[in-house]
Design an enzyme around this catalytic site. Structure first.
Site, PDB file in Angstrom:
ATOM      1  N   ASP A  23       0.854  -1.173   0.000  1.00 16.52           N
ATOM      2  CA  ASP A  23       0.000   0.000   0.000  1.00 16.52           C
ATOM      3  C   ASP A  23       0.904   1.242   0.000  1.00 16.52           C
ATOM      4  O   ASP A  23       2.093   1.153   0.331  1.00 16.52           O
ATOM      5  CB  ASP A  23      -0.897  -0.036   1.241  1.00 16.52           C
ATOM      6  CG  ASP A  23      -1.751   1.196   1.375  1.00 16.52           C
ATOM      7  OD1 ASP A  23      -2.488   1.521   0.419  1.00 16.52           O
ATOM      8  OD2 ASP A  23      -1.675   1.868   2.424  1.00 16.52           O
ATOM      9  N   LEU A  24       0.345   2.398  -0.322  1.00 17.61           N
ATOM     10  CA  LEU A  24       1.143   3.624  -0.396  1.00 17.61           C
ATOM     11  C   LEU A  24       0.787   4.608   0.721  1.00 17.61           C
ATOM     12  O   LEU A  24       1.556   4.807   1.655  1.00 17.61           O
ATOM     13  CB  LEU A  24       0.964   4.276  -1.774  1.00 17.61           C
ATOM     14  CG  LEU A  24       1.405   3.419  -2.976  1.00 17.61           C
ATOM     15  CD1 LEU A  24       1.131   4.157  -4.290  1.00 17.61           C
ATOM     16  CD2 LEU A  24       2.875   3.046  -2.873  1.00 17.61           C
ATOM     17  N   ASP A  25      -0.389   5.230   0.641  1.00 20.18           N
ATOM     18  CA  ASP A  25      -0.772   6.241   1.622  1.00 20.18           C
ATOM     19  C   ASP A  25      -0.834   5.652   3.031  1.00 20.18           C
ATOM     20  O   ASP A  25      -1.480   4.621   3.261  1.00 20.18           O
ATOM     21  CB  ASP A  25      -2.141   6.832   1.270  1.00 20.18           C
ATOM     22  CG  ASP A  25      -2.096   7.678   0.004  1.00 20.18           C
ATOM     23  OD1 ASP A  25      -1.060   8.285  -0.269  1.00 20.18           O
ATOM     24  OD2 ASP A  25      -3.127   7.727  -0.708  1.00 20.18           O
ATOM     25  N   ASP A  69      -1.299  -0.535   5.889  1.00 24.63           N
ATOM     26  CA  ASP A  69      -1.623   0.001   7.207  1.00 24.63           C
ATOM     27  C   ASP A  69      -3.071  -0.218   7.615  1.00 24.63           C
ATOM     28  O   ASP A  69      -3.410  -0.064   8.795  1.00 24.63           O
ATOM     29  CB  ASP A  69      -1.347   1.518   7.232  1.00 24.63           C
ATOM     30  CG  ASP A  69      -2.358   2.283   6.380  1.00 24.63           C
ATOM     31  OD1 ASP A  69      -3.261   2.924   6.943  1.00 24.63           O
ATOM     32  OD2 ASP A  69      -2.259   2.218   5.146  1.00 24.63           O
TER      33      ASP A  69
END
Length: 232
Positions: free
Chosen positions: A13-15, A183
């Site tokens: 994941d990124l954000d 996250d």
């Protein structure tokens, strides 16, 4: 623990996994506001009406439910709608969106992100897997990833298992050969497991596992992945 012998690739994941997203969006919103104030003051004034962006977003989603997963599309249409309401030419929406989008790529990585990415990329193919519209190449992380899978491209968003399958297809692997790291307990960890992947929950704040299912392995820093996957 995870079964490291099965892992042939890693999706991330990124954000809020590689960088905190809230300050990024605040900066992008402020940059858009400043641009509107300079070029389209009537739109700028209307945009700052309390709750208006939320109402406009809801209206856009109602008109285009099939695009609700495409954050760039929604943002562009929101800007266009407010311009129309303000009496400005909606043709300016593309330029305004590009201002927002460029600012949205200006992220500040968590201090453990870059070193972890570079270390893992030396051993595993890494794929970005995100519901958002961050662009790893524009951010400067393109050399760490072999592919980037976004909800806007696939046509669905996490927790839909199809987006995880799209990542597996891009890697040329079965889902069980991939480890997903993110996250969000539901959208990342639980959804990845339901899609057949192994999963690690990145829990930087030490929150309790919020679901009724058994929790997956969790880490409080990305650097722990290096310790688990690349033992000396």
């Amino acid at each position: 623990m995870i079964d490291t012998t099965r892992i042939q690739a890693i999706t991330l994941d990124l954000d809020d996994t590689l960088w905190p997203v809230a300050p990024v969006i605040v900066h992008a919103e402020n940059t858009l506001r400043d641009w509107l104030q300079q070029h389209l003051p009537r739109t700028a004034q209307l945009w700052q009406t309390p709750d208006l962006p939320r109402e406009v977003r809801r209206a856009v989603v109602q008109r285009h439910p099939e695009r609700r997963h495409d954050l760039s599309f929604l943002r562009r249409e929101m800007i266009r709608d407010v311009m129309v309401q303000a009496g400005d030419a909606p043709g300016h929406a593309d330029a305004a969106f590009e201002v927002f989008f460029a600012a949205r790529q200006q992220v500040t990585l968590f201090e453990d992100s870059l070193g972890t990415l570079r270390a893992l990329a030396g051993r595993y193919p890494l794929l970005a897997l995100s519901n958002g519209n961050a662009n790893v190449r524009q951010i400067g992380l393109g050399d760490c990833f072999v592919a980037s899978i976004a909800a806007s491209q696939v046509g669905c968003a996490k927790p839909d298992r199809r987006i995880f399958q799209a990542a597996a297809d891009a890697a040329g692997l079965a889902p069980e050969q991939i480890l997903h790291v993110g996250d969000d307990a539901q959208l990342d960890a639980q959804a990845a497991r339901e899609a057949g992947m192994q999963a690690v929950w990145l829990n930087r704040e030490g929150k309790p596992w919020p679901l009724e299912t058994a929790p997956p392995p969790q880490i409080h820093t990305l650097a722990t992945l290096v310790q688990w996957l690349l033992p000396r």
